[in-house]
Design a protein around this motif. Structure first.
Motif, PDB file in Angstrom:
ATOM      1  N   ARG A  20       4.328  -8.256   0.022  1.00  0.00           N
ATOM      2  CA  ARG A  20       4.372  -6.957  -0.645  1.00  0.00           C
ATOM      3  C   ARG A  20       3.381  -6.891  -1.822  1.00  0.00           C
ATOM      4  NH1 ARG A  20       4.657  -4.308   2.244  1.00  0.00           N
ATOM      5  NH2 ARG A  20       5.485  -2.449   1.266  1.00  0.00           N
TER       6      ARG A  20
ATOM      7  N   ASP B 299      -6.863   5.485   1.725  1.00  0.00           N
ATOM      8  CA  ASP B 299      -6.038   4.368   2.195  1.00  0.00           C
ATOM      9  C   ASP B 299      -6.952   3.425   2.977  1.00  0.00           C
ATOM     10  OD1 ASP B 299      -4.379   2.680   3.626  1.00  0.00           O
ATOM     11  OD2 ASP B 299      -2.916   4.216   4.158  1.00  0.00           O
TER      12      ASP B 299
ATOM     13  N   CYS C   4       0.835  -1.204   0.000  1.00  0.00           N
ATOM     14  CA  CYS C   4       0.000   0.000   0.000  1.00  0.00           C
ATOM     15  C   CYS C   4       0.865   1.248   0.000  1.00  0.00           C
ATOM     16  CB  CYS C   4      -0.902  -0.019   1.233  1.00  0.00           C
ATOM     17  SG  CYS C   4      -2.128   1.271   1.250  1.00  0.00           S
ATOM     18  N   GLN C   5       2.075   1.108   0.557  1.00  0.00           N
ATOM     19  CA  GLN C   5       2.986   2.257   0.600  1.00  0.00           C
ATOM     20  C   GLN C   5       3.292   2.726  -0.827  1.00  0.00           C
ATOM     21  OE1 GLN C   5       4.153   3.606   3.411  1.00  0.00           O
ATOM     22  NE2 GLN C   5       5.877   4.837   2.758  1.00  0.00           N
TER      23      GLN C   5
ATOM     24  N   SER D 214      -1.056  -6.543   3.331  1.00  0.00           N
ATOM     25  CA  SER D 214       0.010  -6.561   4.337  1.00  0.00           C
ATOM     26  C   SER D 214      -0.497  -6.772   5.750  1.00  0.00           C
ATOM     27  CB  SER D 214       0.798  -5.260   4.301  1.00  0.00           C
ATOM     28  OG  SER D 214       1.397  -5.095   3.049  1.00  0.00           O
ATOM     29  N   LYS D 215      -1.689  -6.261   6.067  1.00  0.00           N
ATOM     30  CA  LYS D 215      -2.186  -6.351   7.438  1.00  0.00           C
ATOM     31  C   LYS D 215      -3.034  -7.596   7.644  1.00  0.00           C
ATOM     32  CE  LYS D 215      -0.387  -2.307   7.815  1.00  0.00           C
ATOM     33  NZ  LYS D 215       0.920  -2.152   8.472  1.00  0.00           N
TER      34      LYS D 215
ATOM     35  N   SER E 225      -3.731  -3.052   0.431  1.00  0.00           N
ATOM     36  CA  SER E 225      -2.770  -4.155   0.282  1.00  0.00           C
ATOM     37  C   SER E 225      -3.217  -5.322   1.157  1.00  0.00           C
ATOM     38  CB  SER E 225      -1.367  -3.723   0.704  1.00  0.00           C
ATOM     39  OG  SER E 225      -1.237  -3.745   2.113  1.00  0.00           O
TER      40      SER E 225
ATOM     41  N   ASN F  50      -4.783   4.628  10.910  1.00  0.00           N
ATOM     42  CA  ASN F  50      -3.638   4.390  11.783  1.00  0.00           C
ATOM     43  C   ASN F  50      -3.072   5.755  12.152  1.00  0.00           C
ATOM     44  OD1 ASN F  50      -1.069   3.864  12.734  1.00  0.00           O
ATOM     45  ND2 ASN F  50      -0.355   2.834  10.889  1.00  0.00           N
TER      46      ASN F  50
HETATM   47  C1  LIG Z   1      -2.337   3.278   7.210  1.00  0.00           C
HETATM   48  C2  LIG Z   1      -1.271   2.526   6.480  1.00  0.00           C
HETATM   49  N1  LIG Z   1      -1.188   2.660   5.146  1.00  0.00           N
HETATM   50  C3  LIG Z   1      -0.246   2.003   4.441  1.00  0.00           C
HETATM   51  C4  LIG Z   1       0.664   1.170   5.051  1.00  0.00           C
HETATM   52  C5  LIG Z   1       1.704   0.484   4.223  1.00  0.00           C
HETATM   53  O1  LIG Z   1       1.281  -0.796   3.904  1.00  0.00           O
HETATM   54  P1  LIG Z   1       2.177  -1.829   3.087  1.00  0.00           P
HETATM   55  O2  LIG Z   1       2.967  -2.611   4.071  1.00  0.00           O
HETATM   56  O3  LIG Z   1       1.195  -2.647   2.331  1.00  0.00           O
HETATM   57  O4  LIG Z   1       3.047  -1.062   2.155  1.00  0.00           O
HETATM   58  C6  LIG Z   1       0.609   0.995   6.441  1.00  0.00           C
HETATM   59  C7  LIG Z   1       1.591   0.129   7.116  1.00  0.00           C
HETATM   60  O5  LIG Z   1       1.861   0.250   8.285  1.00  0.00           O
HETATM   61  C8  LIG Z   1      -0.388   1.681   7.171  1.00  0.00           C
HETATM   62  O6  LIG Z   1      -0.481   1.546   8.495  1.00  0.00           O
END
Ligand SMILES: Cc1ncc(COP(=O)(O)O)c(C=O)c1O
Length: 467
Positions: free
Chosen positions: A322, A282, A179-180, A314-315, A312, A254
């Motif tokens: 990734r 996001d 997501c980053q 990722s969580k 993403s 977050n």
């Molecule tokens: C709110 C938020 N957006 C994006 C990300 C990034 O996610 P990714 O690990 O998929 O790049 C995070 C990761 O901590 C996040 O907390």
């Protein structure tokens, strides 16, 4: 049975919250409750076990289950003053690299980065899916999967998004490296260096790093702990400054973990639309709500609005895969090009493996398990923090995700605390990382996605002692 015991546990927890059962009260016996609710003894035992794990009740030998006495949770209050401070370049983020490196250092109790402990991830299923890809599609996995990314993955993502109310086609999606990268591509597509971007405050520090690296200025809009950024502050800021984009995480952002109600989401979309400002949404925590149903997305509520949706796995599945994506609407072609320029393509095998996990229903099954686990982990951490941290501590009450935003007594220096804690083997994220202007000096963020054990309890006691 899984959801029945959770339902029962939630009902009892609600009774406790409403004072139907007070601290020290004995709860109905397992058999009596099973009889009165028409459920099995196993369901009641599992519900009680869940409440025990969450620290809400205690078992007394040969006597039964009792409501635990707790120091009541002191919720974080909204920042005072609705007006937004002027835009400013993002600075003071050097501490972040120390924190990020701590995430991979063994022996550190990792409460800093928002990275789930592997025990919360379906690592076996991922291993099997990756092995299957390497066995059956080795040649394909060895090559580039050019943007927009693996068609089977984009189809699965589009299907899920559509089932969740955002009608998106596979061709609207670009696969990203987390997501980053999606956030970074979105910002690059709609801004130029020097532009002003409205962000919520406190904001996810990775986003602030992207702003910093792209030479963008952050306009911090104070977010309320229960429902997110104050729209009057945003409206004021939009009138006053040349805002080029707005980045928000309306579902369990977050670090606050709030969920923006639909009517506020709609008002937000209308407001941004009037000012022709694209919304970068996001939604990386959107699947991790503690309640049902899954909250809507701005993308779903306003299909024709200028929204670049980023997310993403990722969580939920694993940050190490990734695998993320962006549905950028009218900016699709630009994002696709920028993705290619940045990294040519995202790794192929994880895309194919995630597509298989989605298609086989494994992802949904995992979500059903993990939401309750994250809710329990957050509840337990909240209770313990209120128990052992000093008087004057306040905490967020997240409705999803797995992070807790903690306000420490006034005068606490959270950066100094984080440094000292790291020397004692505990990492926490200090508040100023979540602000472009060094606010939140007496806040920390704790990641709760860890199995509760003696080591974790000791880590909290270490923090309490340092405080
Ligand atoms: C709110 C938020 N957006 C994006 C990300 C990034 O996610 P990714 O690990 O998929 O790049 C995070 C990761 O901590 C996040 O907390």
């Amino acid at each position: 049975m899984g959801s029945r015991y959770r339902q029962l546990a939630d009902e009892i927890a609600q009774h406790i919250e409403r004072g139907v059962y007070a601290a020290g009260d004995r709860l109905p016996s397992v058999r009596a409750l099973a009889r009165s609710r028409g459920v099995s003894v196993v369901t009641v035992v599992t519900a009680y076990q869940t409440l025990l794990d969450e620290g809400r009740i205690e078992a007394r030998p040969r006597s039964g289950f009792y409501v635990r006495a707790q120091r009541p949770i002191q919720p974080i209050e909204a920042e005072s003053g609705a007006s937004a401070a002027p835009p400013r370049p993002v600075t003071g983020q050097a501490m972040a690299m120390t924190l990020i490196k701590a995430a991979n250092t063994s022996g550190i109790v990792q409460l800093g980065a928002a990275v789930p402990d592997p025990s919360f991830l379906p690592t076996q299923a991922i291993g099997r899916a990756m092995a299957q890809v390497m066995r059956t599609r080795r040649a394909q996995a060895a090559g580039y999967m050019m943007p927009p990314g693996a068609p089977e993955l984009r189809r699965q993502i589009a299907r899920r998004m559509s089932e969740n109310g955002a009608s998106v086609a596979a061709d609207d999606i670009v696969v990203t490296t987390g997501c980053q990268e999606a956030l970074s591509l979105a910002l690059r597509a709609v801004t130029r260096p020097g532009d002003v971007v409205a962000v919520e405050s406190p904001a996810f520090y990775g986003l602030l790093h992207v702003l910093e690296s792209l030479g963008l200025e952050a306009l911090e809009i104070p977010a309320r702990p229960r429902d997110g950024p104050a729209l009057d502050a945003l409206a004021f800021a939009l009138e006053r400054w040349p805002v080029r984009a707005c980045v928000l995480a309306p579902n369990y952002g977050n670090p606050l973990g709030y969920c923006m109600p639909d009517e506020i989401k709609r008002a937000l979309i209308r407001l941004l639309g009037r000012h022709r400002v694209p919304l970068i949404e996001d939604d990386v925590y959107g699947d991790l709500g503690f309640g049902v149903p899954r909250p809507s997305t701005c993308k779903g509520l306003a299909p024709r609005a200028d929204i670049l949706y980023c997310s993403s796995f990722s969580k939920t599945l694993s940050p190490g895969l990734r695998v993320g994506w962006i549905a950028a609407g009218r900016h699709h072609a630009r994002v696709e090009y920028l993705k290619y320029v940045t990294s040519i393509a995202s790794p192929t095998a994880p895309q194919l493996a995630v597509a298989d996990l989605l298609a086989g229903g494994r992802y949904e099954r995992h979500l059903r398990e993990i939401r309750g686990k994250y809710a329990s982990a957050v509840a337990r951490m909240s209770d313990r923090v209120m128990e052992v941290f000093p008087e004057g501590t306040r905490i967020s009450q997240p409705q999803g995700g797995f992070v807790l935003w903690v306000e420490l007594p006034e005068g606490t220096d959270s950066v100094a605390l984080a440094r000292r804690a790291l020397r004692q083997g505990v990492s926490v994220a200090p508040g100023p990382l979540f602000s472009a202007s060094g606010k939140y000096g007496n806040f920390i963020r704790l990641s709760c996605a860890r199995v509760w054990d003696a080591q974790l309890d000791r880590a909290l006691l270490t923090l309490a002692k340092l405080l």
